[in-house]
Enzyme design. Structure first.
Site, mmCIF file in Angstrom:
data_model
loop_
_atom_site.group_PDB
_atom_site.id
_atom_site.type_symbol
_atom_site.label_atom_id
_atom_site.label_comp_id
_atom_site.label_asym_id
_atom_site.label_seq_id
_atom_site.Cartn_x
_atom_site.Cartn_y
_atom_site.Cartn_z
ATOM 1 N N ASP A 74 9.748 0.851 -9.974
ATOM 2 C CA ASP A 74 9.878 0.551 -8.830
ATOM 3 C C ASP A 74 8.999 -0.847 -9.157
ATOM 4 O O ASP A 74 7.293 -0.533 -8.584
ATOM 5 C CB ASP A 74 9.314 0.915 -7.482
ATOM 6 N N CYS A 77 5.705 -2.075 -6.989
ATOM 7 C CA CYS A 77 5.149 -0.431 -5.813
ATOM 8 C C CYS A 77 3.275 -0.438 -5.756
ATOM 9 O O CYS A 77 2.596 -1.539 -6.320
ATOM 10 C CB CYS A 77 5.018 0.282 -6.207
ATOM 11 N N PRO A 302 -3.005 7.040 -1.338
ATOM 12 C CA PRO A 302 -2.804 8.267 -0.559
ATOM 13 C C PRO A 302 -2.813 9.646 -1.228
ATOM 14 O O PRO A 302 -2.374 10.246 -1.785
ATOM 15 C CB PRO A 302 -1.868 7.501 -0.129
ATOM 16 N N GLY A 303 -2.980 10.681 0.097
ATOM 17 C CA GLY A 303 -2.900 11.858 -0.180
ATOM 18 C C GLY A 303 -1.425 12.319 -0.052
ATOM 19 O O GLY A 303 -0.531 11.445 -0.395
ATOM 20 N N SER A 304 -0.579 13.163 0.580
ATOM 21 C CA SER A 304 0.400 13.412 0.310
ATOM 22 C C SER A 304 0.756 13.419 2.546
ATOM 23 O O SER A 304 0.510 12.781 3.062
ATOM 24 C CB SER A 304 1.415 15.021 0.755
ATOM 25 N N MET A 305 2.430 13.735 2.463
ATOM 26 C CA MET A 305 2.797 13.051 4.098
ATOM 27 C C MET A 305 1.739 14.701 5.377
ATOM 28 O O MET A 305 2.280 14.418 7.059
ATOM 29 C CB MET A 305 3.923 13.234 4.438
ATOM 30 N N HIS A 326 -3.335 5.917 -8.109
ATOM 31 C CA HIS A 326 -2.448 5.446 -6.716
ATOM 32 C C HIS A 326 -2.425 6.206 -6.147
ATOM 33 O O HIS A 326 -2.218 6.340 -4.938
ATOM 34 C CB HIS A 326 -1.516 4.978 -7.605
ATOM 35 N N GLY A 327 -2.780 7.705 -5.777
ATOM 36 C CA GLY A 327 -2.651 9.106 -4.969
ATOM 37 C C GLY A 327 -2.726 10.219 -5.216
ATOM 38 O O GLY A 327 -3.999 10.125 -6.390
ATOM 39 N N ALA A 328 -2.380 11.040 -5.409
ATOM 40 C CA ALA A 328 -3.125 12.911 -5.430
ATOM 41 C C ALA A 328 -1.988 12.795 -6.564
ATOM 42 O O ALA A 328 -2.687 14.101 -7.410
ATOM 43 C CB ALA A 328 -1.996 14.080 -4.288
#
Length: 397
Positions: A74, A77, A302-305, A326-328
């Site tokens: 991707d 992204c 970002p974390g999660s939803m 880039h995130g968790a």
């Protein structure tokens, strides 16, 4: 924490996490990357986990070479976020209508717009380079030329997996808009094409992992890949910009009386290649699941939803090649998450969030990800937190 150094064949592996917590297959991938003859440095972010060829959450610096699998399929992204003038007090008790309006405006999953979005009709969108993007499509790999119409209709769409659109609140009660997406199907097809080309080249035949096949500077294959790579990175940037304009317009219409305004957007790639200079050398730095965090650079982690996300500012740590996570990061595969958790678990872990709560997004359950607070703690020397935001609406494909 500062990094932990693990020995590697050609370069040490600098890890912003406890190596003992990293899955064995991911550690082996990192050791494999460290054997590449062209490598000059390897930094591992706290969200590291197994990927194709190279781990997600790794920053690889090479001299005169680039590995397409170390960018990911991707291409480009990344994330975009913007603070609005709305506050929690402006929001209705029932957020289902707003979520529905977002899903009507922005196709998700494999969906696309019926016709390409007219950039001239988008709120606050600067269409300056979009014509140039499509003129340059004439020069990308012949293998994907037949996808021109589809790529046009998918510009301004979300996709699936961990891609998201969220409405969030920060600790002061301000409303934020945030989204995560990339270069859609056209980026994947370009990546797959070039990974296949790289695997066939003679200099890659004796690598410990053929998925780590590279292109070498001053070869036609390298020039073709870089051309297509940079095109896909631009496509991803415009994809997010169009989605953000569509999202802003939904919010403006739904809160017309509030006369909503928006701050400057924060936007960052986290699957890409950049030309950067370290220790007096011009290097090609690939970030796969990592953001640039040079001093003063704004980014999004970002974390999660069902957990918090962070707007950050880079501290410029050159040991990490000016990077951060880039995130968790996943702590289990999608298949494992579907086996282990139930829809009831998903409902419990996303309580208070207006979102899908069905088997189709079970692999995105928060418990499938590492704790974002721990990930942030491990990279205190890479970024400083500007704002912590928590979703109240989460749209998934």
């Amino acid at each position: 924490m500062s990094y932990v150094e693990v020995p590697g064949a050609n370069v040490p592996i600098r890890m912003w996490t406890d190596p003992a917590t990293v899955e064995d297959v991911a550690m082996q991938q990192l050791r494999n990357v460290a054997t590449l003859p062209w490598i000059k440095g390897l930094a591992v972010m706290p969200d590291v986990h197994f990927g194709k060829g190279a781990t997600v959450g790794s920053v690889i610096a090479m001299k005169d070479a680039v590995c397409p699998a170390a960018v990911g399929v991707d291409i480009g992204c990344g994330m975009s976020a913007v603070r609005t003038s709305l506050t929690a007090n402006d929001l209705p008790g029932d957020l289902s209508r707003l979520r529905s309006k977002i899903e009507q405006a922005i196709p998700v999953g494999a969906g696309m717009h019926r016709d390409p979005v007219d950039p001239g009709r988008l709120y606050g969108f600067r269409a300056g380079g979009l014509d140039d993007l499509w003129e340059r499509f004439d020069y990308v790999a012949e293998a994907v030329k037949f996808r021109r119409e589809r790529a046009g209709k998918q510009l301004g769409t979300l996709g699936s997996g961990n891609h998201l659109i969220e409405v969030c609140l920060d600790d002061a009660g301000s409303v934020w808009l945030m989204l995560h997406s990339g270069s859609r199907n056209i980026g994947k097809e370009l990546a797959d094409h070039h990974i296949g080309v790289a695997r066939s080249l003679p200099h890659n035949q004796n690598l410990v992992d053929r998925d780590l096949a590279v292109f070498i500077a001053e070869t036609p294959q390298m020039e073709a890949y870089r051309n297509d790579l940079y095109w896909a990175q631009e496509y991803a940037k415009y994809n997010r910009a169009i989605m953000m304009s569509l999202l802003k317009e939904v919010v403006r219409r739904e809160f017309r009386k509030a006369k909503v305004t928006f701050d400057m957007e924060v936007s960052c790639h986290h699957n890409y290649v950049a030309e950067e200079r370290y220790d007096g050398m011009d290097l090609l730095v690939t970030r796969k699941g990592a953001i640039r965090a040079g001093r003063g650079d704004f980014g999004i982690i970002p974390g999660s939803m069902g957990t918090s996300s962070y707007i950050v500012k880079g501290l410029g740590n050159e040991d990490a090649f000016n990077s951060a996570s880039h995130g968790a990061g996943r702590r289990m595969s999608r298949t494992a998450a579907k086996r282990r958790f139930t829809v009831r678990d998903l409902e419990d872990q996303t309580r208070g969030v207006e979102c899908r709560k069905d088997a189709g997004v079970l692999d995105e359950i928060p418990a499938a990800y590492k704790p974002i607070e721990q990930v942030m703690e491990q990279q205190r020397d890479l970024v400083e937190v500007v704002a912590r935001i928590k979703q109240i609406i989460c749209v998934k494909g």
